[in-house]
Write a protein that holds these residues in place. Structure first.
Motif, mmCIF file in Angstrom:
data_model
loop_
_atom_site.group_PDB
_atom_site.id
_atom_site.type_symbol
_atom_site.label_atom_id
_atom_site.label_comp_id
_atom_site.label_asym_id
_atom_site.label_seq_id
_atom_site.Cartn_x
_atom_site.Cartn_y
_atom_site.Cartn_z
ATOM 1 N N LEU A 19 0.834 -1.197 0.000
ATOM 2 C CA LEU A 19 0.000 0.000 0.000
ATOM 3 C C LEU A 19 0.871 1.251 0.000
ATOM 4 N N ALA A 20 0.365 2.290 -0.618
ATOM 5 C CA ALA A 20 1.070 3.569 -0.624
ATOM 6 C C ALA A 20 1.125 4.136 0.783
ATOM 7 N N ALA A 21 2.264 4.696 1.153
ATOM 8 C CA ALA A 21 2.411 5.304 2.467
ATOM 9 C C ALA A 21 1.671 6.637 2.510
ATOM 10 N N PRO A 22 1.200 7.020 3.688
ATOM 11 C CA PRO A 22 0.597 8.350 3.805
ATOM 12 C C PRO A 22 1.645 9.429 3.589
ATOM 13 N N LYS A 23 1.187 10.587 3.151
ATOM 14 C CA LYS A 23 2.080 11.718 2.930
ATOM 15 C C LYS A 23 1.781 12.802 3.959
ATOM 16 N N GLU A 192 7.744 23.409 10.583
ATOM 17 C CA GLU A 192 7.903 21.966 10.425
ATOM 18 C C GLU A 192 6.555 21.291 10.651
ATOM 19 N N ASN A 193 6.311 20.179 9.958
ATOM 20 C CA ASN A 193 5.052 19.467 10.177
ATOM 21 C C ASN A 193 5.104 18.687 11.488
ATOM 22 N N VAL A 194 3.956 18.106 11.873
ATOM 23 C CA VAL A 194 3.834 17.537 13.211
ATOM 24 C C VAL A 194 4.605 16.234 13.385
ATOM 25 N N THR A 195 5.055 15.605 12.310
ATOM 26 C CA THR A 195 5.858 14.395 12.435
ATOM 27 C C THR A 195 7.350 14.673 12.343
ATOM 28 N N GLY A 196 7.716 15.872 11.983
ATOM 29 C CA GLY A 196 9.121 16.183 11.773
ATOM 30 C C GLY A 196 9.666 15.658 10.470
ATOM 31 N N GLY A 197 8.775 15.251 9.558
ATOM 32 C CA GLY A 197 9.208 14.681 8.295
ATOM 33 C C GLY A 197 9.403 15.677 7.178
ATOM 34 N N ALA A 198 8.895 16.899 7.344
ATOM 35 C CA ALA A 198 9.049 17.924 6.314
ATOM 36 C C ALA A 198 9.047 19.285 6.986
ATOM 37 N N GLY A 199 9.833 20.199 6.435
ATOM 38 C CA GLY A 199 9.910 21.531 7.004
ATOM 39 C C GLY A 199 10.657 22.461 6.073
ATOM 40 N N THR A 213 3.013 28.592 4.670
ATOM 41 C CA THR A 213 1.950 27.847 3.992
ATOM 42 C C THR A 213 2.292 26.364 4.032
ATOM 43 N N THR A 214 1.306 25.526 3.783
ATOM 44 C CA THR A 214 1.558 24.092 3.736
ATOM 45 C C THR A 214 0.816 23.463 2.565
ATOM 46 N N THR A 215 1.412 22.413 2.033
ATOM 47 C CA THR A 215 0.710 21.508 1.135
ATOM 48 C C THR A 215 0.145 20.395 2.010
ATOM 49 N N PRO A 216 -1.181 20.245 2.112
ATOM 50 C CA PRO A 216 -1.745 19.260 3.032
ATOM 51 C C PRO A 216 -1.288 17.845 2.706
ATOM 52 N N GLY A 217 -1.254 17.008 3.741
ATOM 53 C CA GLY A 217 -0.894 15.616 3.556
ATOM 54 C C GLY A 217 -1.998 14.805 2.902
ATOM 55 N N GLY A 220 -2.809 7.257 3.478
ATOM 56 C CA GLY A 220 -2.163 6.133 2.806
ATOM 57 C C GLY A 220 -3.144 5.330 1.969
ATOM 58 N N GLY A 221 -2.610 4.316 1.263
ATOM 59 C CA GLY A 221 -3.454 3.454 0.433
ATOM 60 C C GLY A 221 -4.347 2.543 1.267
ATOM 61 N N SER A 222 -5.292 1.889 0.628
ATOM 62 C CA SER A 222 -6.228 1.006 1.329
ATOM 63 C C SER A 222 -6.367 -0.305 0.571
ATOM 64 N N PHE A 223 -6.866 -1.303 1.274
ATOM 65 C CA PHE A 223 -7.092 -2.636 0.695
ATOM 66 C C PHE A 223 -8.399 -3.163 1.260
ATOM 67 N N SER A 224 -9.211 -3.784 0.423
ATOM 68 C CA SER A 224 -10.491 -4.291 0.912
ATOM 69 C C SER A 224 -10.840 -5.607 0.219
ATOM 70 N N TYR A 225 -11.675 -6.368 0.880
ATOM 71 C CA TYR A 225 -12.231 -7.590 0.295
ATOM 72 C C TYR A 225 -13.636 -7.755 0.863
ATOM 73 N N THR A 226 -14.458 -8.544 0.180
ATOM 74 C CA THR A 226 -15.830 -8.782 0.634
ATOM 75 C C THR A 226 -15.972 -10.235 1.056
ATOM 76 N N LEU A 227 -16.906 -10.470 1.968
ATOM 77 C CA LEU A 227 -17.051 -11.796 2.574
ATOM 78 C C LEU A 227 -18.512 -12.039 2.911
ATOM 79 N N ASN A 228 -19.058 -13.165 2.428
ATOM 80 C CA ASN A 228 -20.381 -13.616 2.851
ATOM 81 C C ASN A 228 -20.206 -14.696 3.911
ATOM 82 N N VAL A 229 -20.890 -14.564 5.035
ATOM 83 C CA VAL A 229 -20.773 -15.555 6.106
ATOM 84 C C VAL A 229 -22.106 -16.276 6.272
ATOM 85 N N ARG A 230 -22.008 -17.574 6.607
ATOM 86 C CA ARG A 230 -23.204 -18.377 6.828
ATOM 87 C C ARG A 230 -23.173 -18.895 8.265
ATOM 88 N N ALA A 231 -24.282 -18.719 8.964
ATOM 89 C CA ALA A 231 -24.339 -19.108 10.366
ATOM 90 C C ALA A 231 -24.442 -20.627 10.508
#
Length: 261
Positions: A19-23, A192-199, A213-217, A220-231
């Motif tokens: 997954l892509a890291a957050p910026k 400097e930003n709140v993580t200290g990663g850019a300034g 000024t700031t360029t907003p962050g 990160g990326g996401s991953f999903s899947y679907t699932l049907n469950v039977r009791a």
């Protein structure tokens, strides 16, 4: 869908996925006009708040924007910088100015004049909200000295409280603006930003007002899947989801209750 069910049909495995890291937000600083230039709060009768040496004062304030997020607190450090959302301990208090960015605390700094300063024997800090009838700003003013001297330094941070990012620095013209870099301490004027990663920071001492000024962050990326469950039986059951990742120690587990009728 997007997962593999095991042979017992009681679990499904999805992934692995990259997954892509957050910026983080990326700050910048450039010459620009502060709303009122160097407008001393003492002229308005705003009483100073004493501050000592290596001291942080935290204030709850109206919400303001920085890096695309809203915060409701600031920490005012005696050494000439603010901490976004307040200081949390000794690690956030440093008389040695950093070269920004620096992941070492303090992070999330707005530094109009970061050097070894001391409020002992000086007026201290003034904090107020000012309005021009349309817009409103939080204004923080330092009236402190270079450590071990009576050389005064006075500067301000203006932070807009109008739902848009609006941050600027201004300086008292005779004691601070254009005065050379403190040779014994060094000087950082930047943000400097709140993580200290850019300034970003200027070179040398301030020569006028500055706008941050700031360029907003970005998330990160996401991953999903679907699932049907039977009791298999009635009553209160549980769906357990676990995640393994190389950037978090241990296993992240979420248990979702399901009522089977």
């Amino acid at each position: 869908t997007g997962a593999t069910v095991n042979t017992q049909h009681n679990a499904a495995v999805a992934g692995p996925a990259t997954l892509a890291a957050p910026k983080d937000a990326i700050p910048a600083i450039a010459p620009g006009a502060s709303p009122a230039g160097s407008f001393p709060l003492d002229v308005l009768g705003i009483a100073p708040i004493p501050i000592g040496d290596e001291d942080i004062l935290n204030f709850n304030v109206p919400g303001y924007l920085f890096g695309g997020k809203t915060y409701g607190k600031v920490g005012v450090d005696s050494n000439g910088y603010l901490i976004i959302n307040g200081g949390t301990g000794n690690a956030d208090n440093s008389p040695t100015p950093q070269t920004l960015p620096d992941p070492t605390p303090p992070n999330g700094v707005l530094a109009p004049y970061w050097t070894d300063l001391d409020g002992t024997g000086a007026p201290g800090i003034r904090v107020a909200t000012l309005t021009d009838g349309v817009d409103t700003w939080l204004v923080v003013q330092w009236n402190v000295n270079l450590f071990g001297t009576t050389d005064a330094r006075s500067m301000q941070v203006w932070i807009g409280l109008n739902g848009v990012e609006d941050i600027s620095y201004s300086y008292e013209p005779t004691t601070t603006l254009g005065v050379g870099t403190p040779t014994d301490y060094g000087l950082t004027v930047g943000a400097e930003n709140v993580t200290g990663g850019a300034g970003a920071q200027i070179t040398g001492p301030p020569t006028g007002d500055y706008v941050v000024t700031t360029t907003p962050g970005q998330p990160g990326g996401s991953f999903s899947y679907t699932l049907n469950v039977r009791a298999t039986k009635q009553g209160q059951q549980t769906l357990t989801t676990s995640m393994l990742t190389n950037v978090v120690n241990g296993v992240t587990t979420i248990r979702t209750p399901i009522l089977v009728n």
